[in-house]
Motif scaffolding. Sequence first.
Motif, short mmCIF file in Angstrom:
data_model
loop_
_atom_site.label_atom_id
_atom_site.label_comp_id
_atom_site.label_asym_id
_atom_site.label_seq_id
_atom_site.Cartn_x
_atom_site.Cartn_y
_atom_site.Cartn_z
N LYS A 198 46.03 35.99 55.83
CA LYS A 198 46.22 34.75 56.60
C LYS A 198 45.65 33.54 55.85
O LYS A 198 46.19 32.43 55.94
N ASN A 199 44.57 33.76 55.10
CA ASN A 199 43.91 32.66 54.39
C ASN A 199 44.27 32.61 52.90
O ASN A 199 43.58 31.96 52.11
N ASN A 200 45.34 33.32 52.54
CA ASN A 200 45.88 33.27 51.17
C ASN A 200 44.85 33.63 50.10
O ASN A 200 44.78 32.98 49.05
N VAL A 201 44.05 34.65 50.38
CA VAL A 201 43.08 35.12 49.39
C VAL A 201 43.83 35.84 48.27
O VAL A 201 44.73 36.63 48.51
N ILE A 202 43.46 35.55 47.03
CA ILE A 202 44.12 36.14 45.86
C ILE A 202 43.17 37.13 45.19
O ILE A 202 42.05 36.77 44.82
N PHE A 203 43.62 38.38 45.05
CA PHE A 203 42.83 39.42 44.41
C PHE A 203 43.34 39.67 43.00
O PHE A 203 44.53 39.58 42.73
N HIS A 204 42.42 40.02 42.10
CA HIS A 204 42.79 40.42 40.75
C HIS A 204 42.02 41.68 40.38
O HIS A 204 40.97 41.97 40.94
N LYS A 205 42.56 42.41 39.42
CA LYS A 205 41.90 43.60 38.90
C LYS A 205 41.31 43.26 37.54
O LYS A 205 42.01 42.77 36.66
N CYS A 206 40.02 43.50 37.38
CA CYS A 206 39.32 43.15 36.14
C CYS A 206 39.87 43.97 34.97
O CYS A 206 40.00 45.19 35.06
N SER A 207 40.20 43.29 33.89
CA SER A 207 40.76 43.95 32.71
C SER A 207 39.73 44.78 31.97
O SER A 207 40.08 45.60 31.12
N TYR A 208 38.45 44.56 32.29
CA TYR A 208 37.40 45.29 31.57
C TYR A 208 36.92 46.51 32.36
O TYR A 208 36.93 47.62 31.87
N CYS A 209 36.49 46.32 33.61
CA CYS A 209 35.90 47.43 34.38
C CYS A 209 36.87 48.03 35.39
O CYS A 209 36.54 49.02 36.05
N ASN A 210 38.05 47.41 35.58
CA ASN A 210 39.06 47.86 36.54
C ASN A 210 38.65 47.67 38.00
O ASN A 210 39.32 48.16 38.90
N GLY A 211 37.53 46.97 38.22
CA GLY A 211 37.16 46.64 39.59
C GLY A 211 37.96 45.44 40.08
O GLY A 211 38.58 44.71 39.29
N TYR A 212 37.98 45.23 41.39
CA TYR A 212 38.71 44.11 41.97
C TYR A 212 37.78 42.92 42.18
O TYR A 212 36.59 43.07 42.44
N PHE A 213 38.34 41.73 42.07
CA PHE A 213 37.57 40.52 42.34
C PHE A 213 38.50 39.47 42.94
O PHE A 213 39.73 39.59 42.87
N ILE A 214 37.90 38.46 43.55
CA ILE A 214 38.66 37.41 44.23
C ILE A 214 38.71 36.17 43.35
O ILE A 214 37.69 35.77 42.79
N GLU A 215 39.88 35.59 43.23
CA GLU A 215 40.02 34.35 42.47
C GLU A 215 39.47 33.21 43.31
O GLU A 215 40.00 32.87 44.36
N ARG A 216 38.37 32.62 42.84
CA ARG A 216 37.70 31.58 43.63
C ARG A 216 37.87 30.19 43.04
O ARG A 216 37.83 29.21 43.76
N ASN A 217 38.04 30.08 41.74
CA ASN A 217 38.14 28.75 41.15
C ASN A 217 39.50 28.47 40.52
O ASN A 217 39.72 27.41 39.97
N GLY A 218 40.41 29.43 40.60
CA GLY A 218 41.77 29.20 40.14
C GLY A 218 42.01 29.37 38.66
O GLY A 218 43.15 29.40 38.22
#
Length: 318
Positions: A198-218
């Motif tokens: 609903k709040n258009n949160v964008i997730f990415h998968k880290c290319s180094y550790c394969n963990g997920y993180f949220i795009e906060r600064n674009g």
Amino acid sequence: MDDAKTIKDVYDHWNIPYQRGKDGEYVEEIHLVVTDTGYINYLDNESIFYDNSYPMEELFCFGDIIIEFSNSIRDAKKIIEMFEIYSKKYHQPNTEFVKECYNAFRELGYSDLVTRCIVNGVLISLYHDNTFDKFNFREYFVLWVCVNPLKILSEEHYMPDAFAKVTFWEDHTGTIQLCYSEFENYSLQVLDAIYARKNNVIFHKCSYCNGYFIERNGNNKKFCSNCKNIHSDLKSDDFRKAYRKAYKTMQQRAKRYENAGKDYFEYSSKYNEPFESEALSKQDLYREKGDITGYIKFLEELKTKYKPTKGGQTNETT
């Protein structure tokens, strides 16, 4: 779970306290309030889980909860070993188990909110199996952690009827707030998925550790905050680059094994983890010699050594 309609029913089933005071007033174990930007989890100092070494409030942005669950895959080995100990120590869940389990996850760095929902989820699953010796925690853990936020946000998710109790209240400013007071881990993740989408949160998968993180600064879409500096160092370190390339091959093997319907964690424990340990233990030695060719050859030999034969054994060729 036909006769269990609330988390309290589950606690009552195991004779675990879910109330306070002589009048029997029920404790709302999870006080999760939804705000405009995220959530506030209030810790109840009369709960059986309460620990005064932690703050009384936890703040979360939308998407943080999914990230915490998804990245728990990194602790897979520790968590599975922990529950193997519980299965030998406890016949069925009791108050001692609940407190020990809660403290163990907190010590691993999990939030109070996620930890309580993990405990609730385990109690609910055990409600069906009755005893620890019938509880397949490996299977339960895979179902719990294999939450790909990139996938969950692309699907329609609706809050389950049970174990997601919602109440409304008015704060001191007169604003109506939503308060979620009963959860287990699945319903909590679905709740966060709904609000994140609903709040258009964008997730990415880290290319180094394969963990997920949220795009906060674009402007960061490739590496999580923990791996930015590592990546910066990696650019000028041929030994780390060689190791990461070899490790990706090992990870791909484990993924193919999982896709074939087999136990990913058992495979990883038998092949990937010892590969990682040996590869990193010799990295500095080769680096001191400046022998990148020798290290690459060593990694190739390790990949062969930790590749299962047809009989499922390790190739002991080195």
